[in-house]
Design an enzyme around this catalytic site. Structure first.
Site, mmCIF file in Angstrom:
data_model
loop_
_atom_site.group_PDB
_atom_site.id
_atom_site.type_symbol
_atom_site.label_atom_id
_atom_site.label_comp_id
_atom_site.label_asym_id
_atom_site.label_seq_id
_atom_site.Cartn_x
_atom_site.Cartn_y
_atom_site.Cartn_z
ATOM 1 N N LYS A 238 0.842 -1.205 0.000
ATOM 2 C CA LYS A 238 0.000 0.000 0.000
ATOM 3 C C LYS A 238 0.876 1.253 0.000
ATOM 4 O O LYS A 238 2.078 1.178 0.294
ATOM 5 C CB LYS A 238 -0.927 -0.021 1.216
ATOM 6 N N ARG B 37 -11.253 -0.319 14.534
ATOM 7 C CA ARG B 37 -11.385 0.506 13.331
ATOM 8 C C ARG B 37 -12.349 -0.209 12.391
ATOM 9 O O ARG B 37 -13.457 0.223 12.156
ATOM 10 C CB ARG B 37 -10.026 0.730 12.654
ATOM 11 N N TYR C 193 15.977 29.264 10.363
ATOM 12 C CA TYR C 193 14.792 29.960 10.879
ATOM 13 C C TYR C 193 14.715 29.879 12.396
ATOM 14 O O TYR C 193 15.004 28.835 12.990
ATOM 15 C CB TYR C 193 13.524 29.333 10.303
ATOM 16 N N MET D 186 12.233 24.184 4.269
ATOM 17 C CA MET D 186 11.504 23.480 3.203
ATOM 18 C C MET D 186 12.436 22.731 2.258
ATOM 19 O O MET D 186 12.169 21.591 1.879
ATOM 20 C CB MET D 186 10.642 24.479 2.411
HETATM 21 C C1 PLP Z 1 -0.492 -2.158 6.602
HETATM 22 C C2 PLP Z 1 -1.087 -3.444 7.002
HETATM 23 C C3 PLP Z 1 -0.285 -4.570 7.274
HETATM 24 C C4 PLP Z 1 1.216 -4.505 7.311
HETATM 25 O O1 PLP Z 1 1.638 -3.953 8.545
HETATM 26 P P1 PLP Z 1 3.209 -3.754 8.891
HETATM 27 O O2 PLP Z 1 3.214 -3.256 10.282
HETATM 28 O O3 PLP Z 1 3.716 -2.739 7.920
HETATM 29 O O4 PLP Z 1 3.847 -5.065 8.720
HETATM 30 C C5 PLP Z 1 -0.927 -5.768 7.536
HETATM 31 N N1 PLP Z 1 -2.275 -5.849 7.558
HETATM 32 C C6 PLP Z 1 -3.068 -4.785 7.321
HETATM 33 C C7 PLP Z 1 -4.546 -4.943 7.372
HETATM 34 C C8 PLP Z 1 -2.500 -3.558 7.047
HETATM 35 O O5 PLP Z 1 -3.303 -2.500 6.819
#
Ligand code: PLP
Length: 356
Positions: A35, A130, A252, A300
């Protein structure tokens, strides 16, 4: 000339980390989580480096379709489920496995013509609160899912809230196993933390993410100590050197003031490149092969480093912001965040270079 700010993506390191995950996961099916553009490493790079994974898991439907168009033939798991009924059609057309975390998703699936069949991952809420069903909801969803003509295969999954803490998944795992009892379906558990440290949580499938990119899922264990290799090096160069007198400030807010005469290097990298503005004075930066410290406020497009111990450094000297010598987790900890966030925040303007 191109700005020297570059992220070097090391496919061999990604393959190494995948092999490590595989060795820990044993016979479990391994979904490589890609992802957020493969945690900032580039989906195309991930597709190449994770060829040996059993499937790829992500969130974004357009990117999943892109994977199919680019020739990824193995399973693809949509981790956050469908966002609307159109995603059901995409799943059928492109053979995407869908996480289902609400009964509404089953309504959407039931409303589509039964010509194509898809695989579902029914998500159990084991305490993260969630996404997902409670135990009764999981049973109802299972019964309904297996009765739908559109559904080919059902897996039961959960995502641990605390797998990175000692004993953190015990309660969640017990709840999940109890909820799954009597349901005839494989189970999918285990993010990186659980893959690495909680073999008792592994079921028929696991879903490592961060470890594949060579960062640690644990606050108190380095990636190197886990046998992981960093897949991303953020590099740049010095583009200026300043000599400060005692009492001179830099950047800054004049937050850093020289106590004695000193040389300061100016690095072509700032928060618009994804380097965290919250990194404080003292955060490690490698300059010309030597560890130096960040001084003053990150701006930046630039940040400044203490060259007191590196007299030979000058314009053009190489800089590593994170990578092989400066663990991304160390920079993240200094900035009050985690390696995940820094990887994902790498900005589009940073040039990508791929090492195979
Ligand atoms: C992102 C995610 C993972 C992977 O988690 P890591 O901590 O990066 O290994 C596994 N399962 C779900 C549902 C996720 O959203």
């Amino acid at each position: 000339m191109a700005r020297p700010t570059t992220a070097l993506i090391d496919l061999a390191a990604m393959r190494h980390n995948l092999a490590l995950a595989r060795s820990r996961a044993g016979p479990s099916m391994l979904w490589a989580v890609v992802k957020a553009d493969a945690y900032g490493h580039g989906l195309e790079n991930a597709m190449r480096a994770f060829e040996a994974a059993d499937g790829l898991a992500l969130i974004e439907f357009d990117r999943a379709v892109w994977l199919r168009e680019r020739g990824w033939h193995k399973p693809i798991l949509m981790l956050e489920g469908p966002f609307g009924v159109a995603d059901i059609d995409a799943a059928i057309t492109h053979q995407l496995t869908l996480v289902v975390h609400d009964h509404l998703h089953l309504d959407w699936i039931a409303s589509r013509p039964g010509s194509g069949r898809i695989e579902l991952f029914l998500k159990f809420n084991s305490g993260m609160n969630r996404l997902g069903f409670d135990a009764d909801g999981l049973r109802q969803a299972y019964t309904r899912a297996v009765s739908l003509a559109q559904v080919r295969r059902v897996t039961l999954m959960t995502h641990f809230a605390n797998a990175d803490l000692p004993g953190g998944a015990d309660g969640a795992l017990a709840c999940f196993d109890a909820a799954c009892e009597g349901l005839d379906a494989p189970r999918c558990t285990s993010n990186s933390a659980a893959v690495l440290s909680l073999p008792q949580t592994h079921r028929e499938a696991v879903r490592p993410g961060i470890m594949l990119y060579g960062a640690s899922p644990f606050a108190d264990q380095s990636a190197a100590s886990l046998g992981l290799r960093p897949a991303m090096s953020l590099r740049s160069e010095l583009i200026a050197v300043q000599t400060l007198a005692a009492g001179d400030a830099v950047g800054y807010g004049s937050s850093f003031v020289a106590q004695a005469p000193m040389r300061i290097g100016v690095v072509a990298c700032g928060y618009a490149d994804g380097y965290p503005r919250s990194a404080p004075t003292g955060t490690p930066v490698l300059v010309d092969g030597t560890r130096a410290r960040l001084v003053g406020r990150v701006s930046m497009d630039m940040l400044t480093v203490d060259l007191s111990q590196i007299p030979q450094a000058g314009i053009g000297s190489s800089v590593e912001l994170w990578g092989d010598s400066v663990p991304i987790d160390e920079v993240a900890a200094g900035a009050g965040t985690i390696g995940y966030e820094l990887m994902c925040a790498l900005a589009p303007r940073v040039l990508r270079e791929v090492k195979d």
